[in-house]
Scaffold this motif. Structure first.
Motif, PDB file in Angstrom:
ATOM      1  N   ALA A 232      14.178  -1.185 -12.959  1.00 50.57           N
ATOM      2  CA  ALA A 232      14.681  -1.954 -11.812  1.00 50.57           C
ATOM      3  C   ALA A 232      13.690  -3.054 -11.425  1.00 50.57           C
ATOM      4  O   ALA A 232      14.092  -4.172 -11.108  1.00 50.57           O
ATOM      5  CB  ALA A 232      14.954  -1.029 -10.627  1.00 50.57           C
ATOM      6  N   ASP A 233      12.380  -2.740 -11.462  1.00 45.24           N
ATOM      7  CA  ASP A 233      11.357  -3.755 -11.179  1.00 45.24           C
ATOM      8  C   ASP A 233      11.411  -4.873 -12.213  1.00 45.24           C
ATOM      9  O   ASP A 233      11.284  -6.047 -11.881  1.00 45.24           O
ATOM     10  CB  ASP A 233       9.950  -3.141 -11.186  1.00 45.24           C
ATOM     11  CG  ASP A 233       9.675  -2.196 -10.036  1.00 45.24           C
ATOM     12  OD1 ASP A 233      10.315  -2.321  -8.968  1.00 45.24           O
ATOM     13  OD2 ASP A 233       8.803  -1.309 -10.208  1.00 45.24           O
ATOM     14  N   LEU A 234      11.565  -4.500 -13.491  1.00 46.62           N
ATOM     15  CA  LEU A 234      11.634  -5.493 -14.561  1.00 46.62           C
ATOM     16  C   LEU A 234      12.824  -6.421 -14.358  1.00 46.62           C
ATOM     17  O   LEU A 234      12.703  -7.643 -14.491  1.00 46.62           O
ATOM     18  CB  LEU A 234      11.709  -4.816 -15.924  1.00 46.62           C
ATOM     19  CG  LEU A 234      11.919  -5.748 -17.122  1.00 46.62           C
ATOM     20  CD1 LEU A 234      10.800  -6.772 -17.244  1.00 46.62           C
ATOM     21  CD2 LEU A 234      12.046  -4.942 -18.400  1.00 46.62           C
ATOM     22  N   LEU A 235      13.969  -5.874 -14.025  1.00 47.21           N
ATOM     23  CA  LEU A 235      15.150  -6.711 -13.790  1.00 47.21           C
ATOM     24  C   LEU A 235      14.910  -7.643 -12.609  1.00 47.21           C
ATOM     25  O   LEU A 235      15.156  -8.851 -12.710  1.00 47.21           O
ATOM     26  CB  LEU A 235      16.388  -5.842 -13.551  1.00 47.21           C
ATOM     27  CG  LEU A 235      17.667  -6.627 -13.251  1.00 47.21           C
ATOM     28  CD1 LEU A 235      18.054  -7.528 -14.429  1.00 47.21           C
ATOM     29  CD2 LEU A 235      18.806  -5.691 -12.892  1.00 47.21           C
TER      30      LEU A 235
ATOM     31  N   ILE B 142       6.585  -4.839 -12.966  1.00 38.02           N
ATOM     32  CA  ILE B 142       7.562  -4.525 -14.012  1.00 38.02           C
ATOM     33  C   ILE B 142       7.421  -3.054 -14.419  1.00 38.02           C
ATOM     34  O   ILE B 142       7.710  -2.673 -15.547  1.00 38.02           O
ATOM     35  CB  ILE B 142       7.431  -5.458 -15.235  1.00 38.02           C
ATOM     36  CG1 ILE B 142       6.030  -5.388 -15.844  1.00 38.02           C
ATOM     37  CG2 ILE B 142       7.805  -6.882 -14.857  1.00 38.02           C
ATOM     38  CD1 ILE B 142       5.903  -6.091 -17.179  1.00 38.02           C
ATOM     39  N   GLY B 143       6.986  -2.226 -13.462  1.00 35.48           N
ATOM     40  CA  GLY B 143       6.687  -0.831 -13.756  1.00 35.48           C
ATOM     41  C   GLY B 143       7.888   0.065 -13.977  1.00 35.48           C
ATOM     42  O   GLY B 143       7.775   1.119 -14.592  1.00 35.48           O
TER      43      GLY B 143
ATOM     44  N   PRO C 165       0.805  -1.222   0.000  1.00 37.19           N
ATOM     45  CA  PRO C 165       0.000   0.000   0.000  1.00 37.19           C
ATOM     46  C   PRO C 165       0.839   1.272   0.000  1.00 37.19           C
ATOM     47  O   PRO C 165       0.377   2.319  -0.429  1.00 37.19           O
ATOM     48  CB  PRO C 165      -0.832  -0.101   1.276  1.00 37.19           C
ATOM     49  CG  PRO C 165      -0.804  -1.542   1.652  1.00 37.19           C
ATOM     50  CD  PRO C 165       0.480  -2.093   1.117  1.00 37.19           C
ATOM     51  N   ASP C 166       2.090   1.182   0.458  1.00 40.26           N
ATOM     52  CA  ASP C 166       2.974   2.347   0.419  1.00 40.26           C
ATOM     53  C   ASP C 166       3.380   2.705  -1.006  1.00 40.26           C
ATOM     54  O   ASP C 166       3.734   3.835  -1.295  1.00 40.26           O
ATOM     55  CB  ASP C 166       4.229   2.095   1.256  1.00 40.26           C
ATOM     56  CG  ASP C 166       5.053   0.927   0.724  1.00 40.26           C
ATOM     57  OD1 ASP C 166       4.477  -0.153   0.471  1.00 40.26           O
ATOM     58  OD2 ASP C 166       6.285   1.078   0.566  1.00 40.26           O
ATOM     59  N   LYS C 167       3.288   1.733  -1.928  1.00 38.69           N
ATOM     60  CA  LYS C 167       3.702   1.929  -3.314  1.00 38.69           C
ATOM     61  C   LYS C 167       2.535   1.986  -4.288  1.00 38.69           C
ATOM     62  O   LYS C 167       2.630   2.648  -5.319  1.00 38.69           O
ATOM     63  CB  LYS C 167       4.658   0.797  -3.715  1.00 38.69           C
ATOM     64  CG  LYS C 167       5.258   0.946  -5.093  1.00 38.69           C
ATOM     65  CD  LYS C 167       6.282  -0.141  -5.371  1.00 38.69           C
ATOM     66  CE  LYS C 167       6.888   0.056  -6.756  1.00 38.69           C
ATOM     67  NZ  LYS C 167       7.873  -0.969  -7.072  1.00 38.69           N
ATOM     68  N   TYR C 168       1.438   1.268  -3.974  1.00 38.07           N
ATOM     69  CA  TYR C 168       0.315   1.155  -4.902  1.00 38.07           C
ATOM     70  C   TYR C 168      -0.974   1.644  -4.272  1.00 38.07           C
ATOM     71  O   TYR C 168      -1.238   1.367  -3.097  1.00 38.07           O
ATOM     72  CB  TYR C 168       0.078  -0.303  -5.311  1.00 38.07           C
ATOM     73  CG  TYR C 168       1.301  -1.035  -5.775  1.00 38.07           C
ATOM     74  CD1 TYR C 168       1.932  -0.682  -6.964  1.00 38.07           C
ATOM     75  CD2 TYR C 168       1.834  -2.079  -5.038  1.00 38.07           C
ATOM     76  CE1 TYR C 168       3.056  -1.357  -7.396  1.00 38.07           C
ATOM     77  CE2 TYR C 168       2.949  -2.763  -5.465  1.00 38.07           C
ATOM     78  CZ  TYR C 168       3.564  -2.402  -6.645  1.00 38.07           C
ATOM     79  OH  TYR C 168       4.674  -3.067  -7.075  1.00 38.07           O
TER      80      TYR C 168
END
Length: 177
Positions: free
Chosen positions: A92-95, A88-89, A9-12
């Protein structure tokens, strides 16, 4: 709307449901109340999009759905699943996601590559994601990089934790956070 329990929830932002599965509202990132995370798949009646103007971008979650819910309460519904969610947003998330999926596949340090990679025998590519038609020159070293379609990594280049894309004139390189 396909949903999973909101993992961060802190991110989305989140989706709020009533006991019947009807969407009652949406939360912003950072809101601490329990919510669900919309993972993308949705089934929508075509008439919902009928009033939209062709060629004009529209936002379902923050635009279309709230208006529809106000006109027809209970018309937007959520389906909570146990599906895995991998972000994958950002590069860095994708990696991170690519490496996690590779590890689950038994290829811990070698995520899947796109079509037609050409890696010189003297190059080193470690824990990196290569998209389609990537060429890596002799003596080049890539460590934990995302390399986009058609990039030609020059001989002897050294990149670590970078996203690399073709720009209008040259390579554009951004450090991963």
């Amino acid at each position: 709307m396909a949903l999973v329990p909101n993992p961060r929830p802190d991110k989305y932002g989140g989706v709020l449901l009533d006991g019947d599965g009807a969407v009652t509202g949406f939360t912003r990132r950072g809101d601490r109340q329990p919510s669900f995370h919309f993972i993308g798949p949705q089934v929508v009646e075509a008439d919902v999009f009928q009033p939209l103007e062709d060629g004009v971008p529209a936002e379902t979650v923050l635009g279309i759905y709230p208006a529809l819910m106000a006109r027809r309460p209970g018309s937007v519904r959520g389906f909570v699943s146990a599906a895995a969610f991998h972000d994958i947003g950002t590069p860095a998330d994708l990696l991170r996601t690519s490496l996690d999926l590779a590890a689950a596949d038994g290829r811990a340090d070698h995520p899947r590559w796109g079509r037609n990679p050409q890696i010189d025998a003297g190059a080193q590519v470690t824990r990196s994601v290569l998209w389609d038609d990537v060429t890596v020159g002799a003596g080049a070293v890539l460590t934990e990089c995302i390399v986009a379609d058609g990039v030609r990594v020059p001989a002897g280049a050294v990149f670590s934790r970078c996203a690399i894309v073709r720009g209008p004139r040259d390579l554009e390189i951004a450090k991963l956070d």
